[in-house]
Design a protein around this motif. Structure first.
Motif, PDB file in Angstrom:
ATOM      1  N   ASP A 122      -4.501 -78.799  36.167  1.00 51.01           N
ATOM      2  CA  ASP A 122      -3.404 -78.208  36.939  1.00 51.01           C
ATOM      3  C   ASP A 122      -3.328 -78.823  38.334  1.00 51.01           C
ATOM      4  O   ASP A 122      -4.297 -78.802  39.096  1.00 51.01           O
ATOM      5  CB  ASP A 122      -3.598 -76.695  37.052  1.00 51.01           C
ATOM      6  N   SER A 129       1.666 -77.529  37.394  1.00 52.24           N
ATOM      7  CA  SER A 129       1.708 -76.144  36.916  1.00 52.24           C
ATOM      8  C   SER A 129       1.217 -75.115  37.918  1.00 52.24           C
ATOM      9  O   SER A 129       1.270 -73.921  37.644  1.00 52.24           O
ATOM     10  CB  SER A 129       0.870 -76.027  35.635  1.00 52.24           C
ATOM     11  N   TRP A 132       1.840 -71.135  37.449  1.00 46.16           N
ATOM     12  CA  TRP A 132       0.801 -70.106  37.386  1.00 46.16           C
ATOM     13  C   TRP A 132       1.060 -69.038  38.444  1.00 46.16           C
ATOM     14  O   TRP A 132       0.956 -67.832  38.178  1.00 46.16           O
ATOM     15  CB  TRP A 132      -0.581 -70.727  37.623  1.00 46.16           C
ATOM     16  N   VAL A 173      -1.463 -65.370  30.159  1.00 46.88           N
ATOM     17  CA  VAL A 173      -1.639 -66.575  29.340  1.00 46.88           C
ATOM     18  C   VAL A 173      -0.536 -66.686  28.298  1.00 46.88           C
ATOM     19  O   VAL A 173      -0.043 -67.785  28.010  1.00 46.88           O
ATOM     20  CB  VAL A 173      -3.033 -66.585  28.690  1.00 46.88           C
ATOM     21  N   MET A 184       2.465 -68.062  30.059  1.00 45.59           N
ATOM     22  CA  MET A 184       2.274 -69.488  30.318  1.00 45.59           C
ATOM     23  C   MET A 184       2.477 -70.296  29.041  1.00 45.59           C
ATOM     24  O   MET A 184       3.107 -71.358  29.071  1.00 45.59           O
ATOM     25  CB  MET A 184       0.881 -69.734  30.890  1.00 45.59           C
ATOM     26  N   ALA A 185       1.968 -69.809  27.933  1.00 48.40           N
ATOM     27  CA  ALA A 185       2.141 -70.503  26.661  1.00 48.40           C
ATOM     28  C   ALA A 185       3.617 -70.607  26.296  1.00 48.40           C
ATOM     29  O   ALA A 185       4.070 -71.636  25.773  1.00 48.40           O
ATOM     30  CB  ALA A 185       1.363 -69.785  25.559  1.00 48.40           C
ATOM     31  N   TYR A 205       5.112 -73.349  28.115  1.00 48.10           N
ATOM     32  CA  TYR A 205       4.654 -74.643  27.632  1.00 48.10           C
ATOM     33  C   TYR A 205       5.277 -75.034  26.300  1.00 48.10           C
ATOM     34  O   TYR A 205       5.085 -76.162  25.839  1.00 48.10           O
ATOM     35  CB  TYR A 205       3.128 -74.623  27.459  1.00 48.10           C
ATOM     36  N   PRO A 251       4.441 -79.095  28.282  1.00 44.16           N
ATOM     37  CA  PRO A 251       3.909 -78.799  29.608  1.00 44.16           C
ATOM     38  C   PRO A 251       4.607 -79.634  30.681  1.00 44.16           C
ATOM     39  O   PRO A 251       5.109 -80.725  30.396  1.00 44.16           O
ATOM     40  CB  PRO A 251       2.423 -79.168  29.481  1.00 44.16           C
ATOM     41  N   SER A 301      -7.775 -73.894  33.375  1.00 43.27           N
ATOM     42  CA  SER A 301      -6.827 -73.420  32.372  1.00 43.27           C
ATOM     43  C   SER A 301      -7.550 -72.979  31.102  1.00 43.27           C
ATOM     44  O   SER A 301      -8.621 -73.502  30.774  1.00 43.27           O
ATOM     45  CB  SER A 301      -5.827 -74.524  32.003  1.00 43.27           C
ATOM     46  N   LEU A 315      -4.163 -74.093  26.576  1.00 45.20           N
ATOM     47  CA  LEU A 315      -3.222 -74.839  27.405  1.00 45.20           C
ATOM     48  C   LEU A 315      -3.707 -76.262  27.657  1.00 45.20           C
ATOM     49  O   LEU A 315      -2.902 -77.187  27.762  1.00 45.20           O
ATOM     50  CB  LEU A 315      -2.991 -74.110  28.723  1.00 45.20           C
ATOM     51  N   ALA A 331      -2.784 -78.035  24.555  1.00 45.86           N
ATOM     52  CA  ALA A 331      -1.332 -78.245  24.502  1.00 45.86           C
ATOM     53  C   ALA A 331      -0.944 -79.495  25.280  1.00 45.86           C
ATOM     54  O   ALA A 331      -0.100 -80.281  24.839  1.00 45.86           O
ATOM     55  CB  ALA A 331      -0.599 -77.026  25.050  1.00 45.86           C
ATOM     56  N   SER A 366     -12.973 -75.855  29.622  1.00 42.51           N
ATOM     57  CA  SER A 366     -12.328 -74.808  30.413  1.00 42.51           C
ATOM     58  C   SER A 366     -13.408 -74.014  31.132  1.00 42.51           C
ATOM     59  O   SER A 366     -14.495 -73.782  30.600  1.00 42.51           O
ATOM     60  CB  SER A 366     -11.526 -73.875  29.496  1.00 42.51           C
TER      61      SER A 366
END
Length: 213
Positions: free
Chosen positions: A9, A15, A19, A72, A75-76, A79, A83, A108, A112, A115, A131
């Motif tokens: 990010d 992003s 966020w 989340v 956010m998905a 995306y 993204p 993230s 994500l 993705a 992550s």
């Protein structure tokens, strides 16, 4: 130098503002109050950490697990169309990967991160993606960078990190990595922390040259 480890990010995906927008909306919708320093405090936090912060500090009327799921999920949804990849970022990763093993060390959620890798056809070039959900603590703790280096089978102090935010820079510095800063234009990092980095590039597309590629 034996490897290059990228934040996601703000470095490869634009992003951070997304966020921030989603979290603000969810907090407001559930009775919480956003504070002046809330955005910066959450940069680098793992999902459990920022979910707890939204509930226990900002007062959102959900459990941490519930608010994490809501944020989340939103956010998905954002995306789904792909993204918000920073121009040139996938090609930079490809260029660096021709010379060094590469990894991603991000705050993230894993879904994500994957993705992004799938959308940019980078899955085979980036063998390690960690992550902060999967380690003990989020940034500014060095855990996510140390784990990525371990999984690449390289020493952390023989690796370079690419970061944009204050907490991310602090995490990479704490891992004793060479740190290449790409300052986030929306949320500029602390100048005192920036001064400790190996190099500062104003655009991710300048990174290969900074690495001598």
């Amino acid at each position: 130098m034996d490897a290059v480890i990228f934040d996601l990010d703000g470095v490869l995906v634009d992003s951070e503002k997304l966020w921030d927008e989603v979290r603000r909306d969810v907090v407001a919708a559930h009775g919480g109050t956003w504070l002046p320093d809330s955005t910066r405090k959450q940069q680098g936090m793992s999902t459990p950490e920022w979910a707890s912060y939204l509930v226990n500090t900002l007062g959102a009327q959900l459990t941490p697990d519930e608010i994490a799921q809501v944020v989340v999920s939103r956010m998905a949804e954002r995306y789904e169309a792909g993204p918000p990849v920073i121009d040139g970022a996938p090609d930079v990763v490809r260029t660096v990967a021709r010379r060094y093993p590469v990894a991603i060390a991000s705050s993230s959620p894993p879904a994500l991160i994957q993705a992004f890798l799938h959308a940019c056809d980078l899955t085979s070039l980036v063998p390690v993606a960690v992550s902060s959900e999967e380690v003990g603590a989020g940034k500014p703790a060095p855990d996510v960078y140390l784990r990525a280096a371990t999984l690449l089978n390289v020493a952390a102090d023989r690796s370079a990190a690419v970061e944009d935010s204050t907490n991310g820079l602090r995490a990479a510095l704490a891992a004793e990595m060479a740190v290449y800063a790409v300052p986030n234009p929306h949320f500029p990092p602390d100048p005192a922390v920036l001064a400790q980095t190996t190099a500062v590039v104003r655009d991710i597309n300048e990174l290969p040259a900074a690495l001598g590629l």
